[in-house]
Design an enzyme around this catalytic site. Structure first.
Site: not given
Length: 414
Positions: A245, A113, A81
């Site tokens: 994550h 993400c 990103e």
């Protein structure tokens, strides 16, 4: 037919900061800070960007291949990103500086993400399709945090200690010695939510509470969808380890606690013991780097493989989340050979080799990095601004960002 990770390596910069020092400097509430479960964060230097980090993560993998093996790479996917151009793919730069052949697809994916998982699954399915038998795909997950100013808005916030920078490079093939993907074992969950976003390239915005709730919702429901698709799945017994994550360790702990309560009706003592056993190995590297957005889920996976016990093969469940939002729960199998293969790249040694900045040096990076705005036409990097950090790359055959000339980014090996 098998598919998954043949090789994986990380590159998380040349400089880091002890986040306990940062917490004291920002007068953060100590009890809340401890809940972050953070130790260090990578701090980007002016000579580092998503491209140089990606190349430095991938180069040891490429150097370990024969020329014939290198020629089999016919897809490079950059997942980020932190793009540097609205049109030109960062994959073109990465492909060039790695010296790969020209018969190659060069792609860039954006998805907050989640982007790293999107690229990884794209590569896995390319291999499983058998449309190009024996070929390989190189997936580069790379993101960078650039805080540009120090002002009163940072006082009392907890985002600053958890943001990091770095890259994870993944070679995907039909020889998945590091991580063999469970085919068809995927649960997806996503919807539109304004939790965090980048309205302009150099600034993030959002609502931390909404982000936490969205993450928890997705973590539960992506797994429930996986459970529907994979008969006999149990959250506690099916997976030897879990890799999430990791925006920060405390968020992962909260998500795991929620799942154990809802799915297993576990007691607090059972939840804590399970967290220590199955989740903590995934946090070891994330606690030292911070959130590297699209690369974080695979950083957690690498940490699990390096720090877990694989005397017997273990199935790892992986949860990936991207703001906005999209999420996925998938799994794969890791063996003692997987751990041996990954340890060849000495990931922990790389993290130990970063220069530890003082708070003053850290804050000086803001002014240096602020000079480089998205869309800059001409720019020269002054590596001498941070000589102690630069010593940690010089002489190690690392790629550094050196110049922009008429929008074209130029790098050099040092």
């Amino acid at each position: 037919m098998k598919a998954g990770i043949e090789a994986m390596n990380i590159y998380c910069g040349s400089a880091a900061l002890n986040v306990a020092d940062l917490a004291r400097a920002r007068n953060l509430n100590n009890d809340r800070f401890e809940n972050l479960l953070m130790k260090e964060k990578t701090v980007p230097m002016p000579y580092e960007d998503p491209i140089s980090n990606g190349v430095n993560a991938a180069k040891p993998i490429i150097d370990s291949l024969t020329e014939e093996e290198k020629s089999r790479i016919d897809m490079v996917i950059t997942c980020t990103e932190s793009g540097i151009d609205f049109g030109k793919s960062m994959s073109t730069y990465i492909h060039h500086y790695l010296g790969l052949g020209r018969n190659c697809r060069l792609i860039e994916l954006k998805g907050a993400c989640y982007s790293g998982t999107a690229g990884f699954q794209m590569a896995v399915n390319y291999i499983l399709s058998q449309t190009a038998v024996g070929r390989k795909a190189l997936v580069i997950c790379t993101d960078i945090s650039r805080t540009s100013v120090v002002d009163a808005s940072l006082e009392g916030t907890f985002a600053e200690p958890s943001t990091g920078s770095g890259a994870v490079a993944i070679l995907v093939s039909d020889y998945p010695v590091v991580f063999q993907v469970d085919q068809g074992a995927n649960g997806y969950y996503g919807y539109e939510v304004m939790d965090t976003c980048r309205p302009v390239p150099d600034q993030e915005a959002g609502d931390a509470d909404v982000s936490l709730l969205s993450y928890l919702d997705c973590c539960e429901n992506a797994f429930r969808e996986y459970q529907k698709r994979v008969e006999g799945t149990d959250y506690e017994s099916t997976f030897g380890y879990l890799a999430f994550h990791t925006p920060f360790g405390g968020m992962v702990k909260g998500a795991h606690r929620t799942n154990m309560r809802k799915l297993k009706r576990a007691t607090p003592a059972q939840i804590e013991a399970d967290f220590q056993k199955r989740v903590v190995p995934s946090l070891t590297y994330c606690q030292r780097v911070g959130n590297i957005m699209g690369a974080t889920a695979h950083l957690a996976l690498a940490s699990t493989i390096d720090n877990g016990n694989f005397d017997t093969p273990q199935r790892i469940g992986v949860f990936s989340y991207g703001s906005g939002c999209c999420s996925e729960f998938y799994s794969g199998v890791v063996t003692a050979s997987s751990q041996e293969k990954l340890k060849q790249f000495s990931l922990s040694k790389h993290l130990d080799d970063r220069y530890m900045l003082s708070i003053e040096e850290y804050e000086n990076t803001f002014a240096a990095n602020e000079q480089l705005k998205f869309g800059t036409r001409n720019y020269k990097v002054d590596a001498n601004q941070f000589p102690m950090a630069f010593k940690h790359v010089k002489g190690k055959n690392r790629l550094v960002f050196s110049e922009i000339k008429n929008y074209h980014r130029i790098y050099q090996w040092v």
